[in-house]
Design an enzyme around this catalytic site. Sequence first.
Site, PDB file in Angstrom:
ATOM      1  N   TYR A 227      19.954  43.619  12.365  1.00  0.00           N
ATOM      2  CA  TYR A 227      18.660  44.462  12.890  1.00  0.00           C
ATOM      3  C   TYR A 227      18.503  45.879  12.680  1.00  0.00           C
ATOM      4  O   TYR A 227      17.588  46.470  12.501  1.00  0.00           O
ATOM      5  CB  TYR A 227      18.396  44.143  14.377  1.00  0.00           C
ATOM      6  CG  TYR A 227      17.647  44.725  15.058  1.00  0.00           C
ATOM      7  CD1 TYR A 227      15.968  44.463  14.966  1.00  0.00           C
ATOM      8  CD2 TYR A 227      17.653  45.851  16.099  1.00  0.00           C
ATOM      9  CE1 TYR A 227      15.189  45.353  15.458  1.00  0.00           C
ATOM     10  CE2 TYR A 227      16.679  46.523  16.485  1.00  0.00           C
ATOM     11  CZ  TYR A 227      15.320  46.391  16.174  1.00  0.00           C
ATOM     12  OH  TYR A 227      14.646  47.027  17.193  1.00  0.00           O
TER      13      TYR A 227
ATOM     14  N   LYS B  32       9.274  45.282  12.608  1.00  0.00           N
ATOM     15  CA  LYS B  32       9.006  44.215  13.583  1.00  0.00           C
ATOM     16  C   LYS B  32       7.912  43.357  13.446  1.00  0.00           C
ATOM     17  O   LYS B  32       8.287  42.081  13.432  1.00  0.00           O
ATOM     18  CB  LYS B  32       9.067  44.759  15.063  1.00  0.00           C
ATOM     19  CG  LYS B  32      10.236  45.384  15.511  1.00  0.00           C
ATOM     20  CD  LYS B  32      10.056  46.165  17.033  1.00  0.00           C
ATOM     21  CE  LYS B  32      11.296  46.946  17.511  1.00  0.00           C
ATOM     22  NZ  LYS B  32      10.865  47.626  18.851  1.00  0.00           N
TER      23      LYS B  32
ATOM     24  N   TYR C 296       3.686  49.657  22.439  1.00  0.00           N
ATOM     25  CA  TYR C 296       4.444  50.046  23.600  1.00  0.00           C
ATOM     26  C   TYR C 296       3.626  50.038  24.739  1.00  0.00           C
ATOM     27  O   TYR C 296       2.535  49.617  24.914  1.00  0.00           O
ATOM     28  CB  TYR C 296       5.588  51.015  23.708  1.00  0.00           C
ATOM     29  CG  TYR C 296       6.364  50.862  22.132  1.00  0.00           C
ATOM     30  CD1 TYR C 296       7.021  49.515  22.024  1.00  0.00           C
ATOM     31  CD2 TYR C 296       6.580  51.776  21.470  1.00  0.00           C
ATOM     32  CE1 TYR C 296       7.816  49.395  21.096  1.00  0.00           C
ATOM     33  CE2 TYR C 296       7.573  51.479  20.201  1.00  0.00           C
ATOM     34  CZ  TYR C 296       8.076  50.317  20.088  1.00  0.00           C
ATOM     35  OH  TYR C 296       9.029  50.281  19.047  1.00  0.00           O
TER      36      TYR C 296
ATOM     37  N   SER D 246      10.806  50.599  13.832  1.00  0.00           N
ATOM     38  CA  SER D 246      10.090  49.292  14.450  1.00  0.00           C
ATOM     39  C   SER D 246       8.877  48.816  13.804  1.00  0.00           C
ATOM     40  O   SER D 246       8.760  47.933  14.338  1.00  0.00           O
ATOM     41  CB  SER D 246       9.743  50.126  16.018  1.00  0.00           C
ATOM     42  OG  SER D 246      10.976  50.016  16.940  1.00  0.00           O
TER      43      SER D 246
ATOM     44  N   VAL E 234       9.993  54.680  15.382  1.00  0.00           N
ATOM     45  CA  VAL E 234      10.683  56.166  16.079  1.00  0.00           C
ATOM     46  C   VAL E 234      10.921  57.028  15.042  1.00  0.00           C
ATOM     47  O   VAL E 234      11.180  58.161  15.413  1.00  0.00           O
ATOM     48  CB  VAL E 234      11.973  55.903  16.756  1.00  0.00           C
ATOM     49  CG1 VAL E 234      12.983  55.368  15.968  1.00  0.00           C
ATOM     50  CG2 VAL E 234      12.357  57.131  17.690  1.00  0.00           C
TER      51      VAL E 234
END
Length: 427
Positions: free
Chosen positions: A188, A65, A240, A62, A258
């Site tokens: 992705y 992103k 998050y 992530s 992650v």
Amino acid sequence: MHTPIPDYLHEVLENTRDDGEVATYIPELARANPDLLASALCMSDGKIYAAGDIHERFTIQSISKPFVYALALQERGFETVLDKIGVEPSGESFNSASLDPRTQRPENPMVNIGAIATHALVRPEASRDERFEAVRAGLSAFAGRELDVDEAVYASEMGTAFRNMSLAYLVRSVDGFTQDPADIVEGYTRQCSILVDVRDLAVMAMTLANAGINPITQERVVDEHVAQQVLSVMTTCGMYDAAGDWMTQVGIPAKSGVAGGIIGALPGQVGAAVFSPRLDPVGNSVRGVQAFERFSGDMGMHLLKSPPLSRDVIRHANRRVSGQGEFHVIELQGPLRFSSAERVMRELEQIPNDRKTIALDLARVSSVDDVSRRMLMEGLRRLILEGHAVYLVDPRSSIPNRDLGDGTFPADAASLETLGLALTEGS
């Protein structure tokens, strides 16, 4: 003498608590060595300090992103991207199947549903493979070297990508993109499987913190306003459900992944990264969070830490005498921002209307932002209208545009030599 920074990084890593669990919902990540630990800092000139398992490569996950969001903004423009993806914290888990009830957009690009929509915005007319290559090349430009894909992790993630596939179909159902959802999820997932090490992440973070310019290659990867937008979204959405705690305790725009990576980008100062696979319940690296808490506290990295007082901008303000008469001399120092420029305006106000020559010395000024430049030029213009001769000493070219607004410019430092006035050493 050797710099103590690597020793400091080692000390920080050694004093983190070893708890948390590796990600188990992706089989390949579940096999990660939980004891790996590394950290790196990249400075604005490209100097890298690192400690721990710095050669260990892992998948970006992530952390990709914000960088793909930057590529989409750069390619498609703000209006197009913001029409498809919002910038509000979601308050839900990273893989939540939710859209803004009013706009039907993903709430931000840092959760999975928003990141999937972001991937679709890059080269929307291209094939799946061409789109991914554009993403891989873009992330490589951020890192300053060519990045590869971990095919084993990619295959493992695709084997369990049911949730992301459902998110892609949800976005497609509200016209968030027009491509085949399966192609977007495959692209992705491959994006998340790009391999990096902790030094790559520090350089990538510093590129954002450096207004879009890679500190190693000196290549402009994205425009300054794009980097600012990305850092803003990272500040509010990058960690998050823990974004609020992170911002109050650490205060650095950040993004986690992650696989155990965390990046932090402190504008104009440093790009930081930590890698440790053990995660907390929110999905952030346990030891990574602890290390960043130390960085912020020990090195004063909190974004909202108060800067030095603006009065420090004026080094000297006095009168001097040369063979040609008396001069008003004002020497400035440090960065010029709105508050410090306002302090300079007050100093200029104190100059009597005696029509004497004024010399403004910027030799020790490190940078001038646009609002300060305009304030300074307007102040000088008004002094000229009062009958003063104004000279600008600017050996660093801190002010590239010296237009006073009426087609005239203040005289430069070379003209002062003929008047017999010597200012700051080196000017």
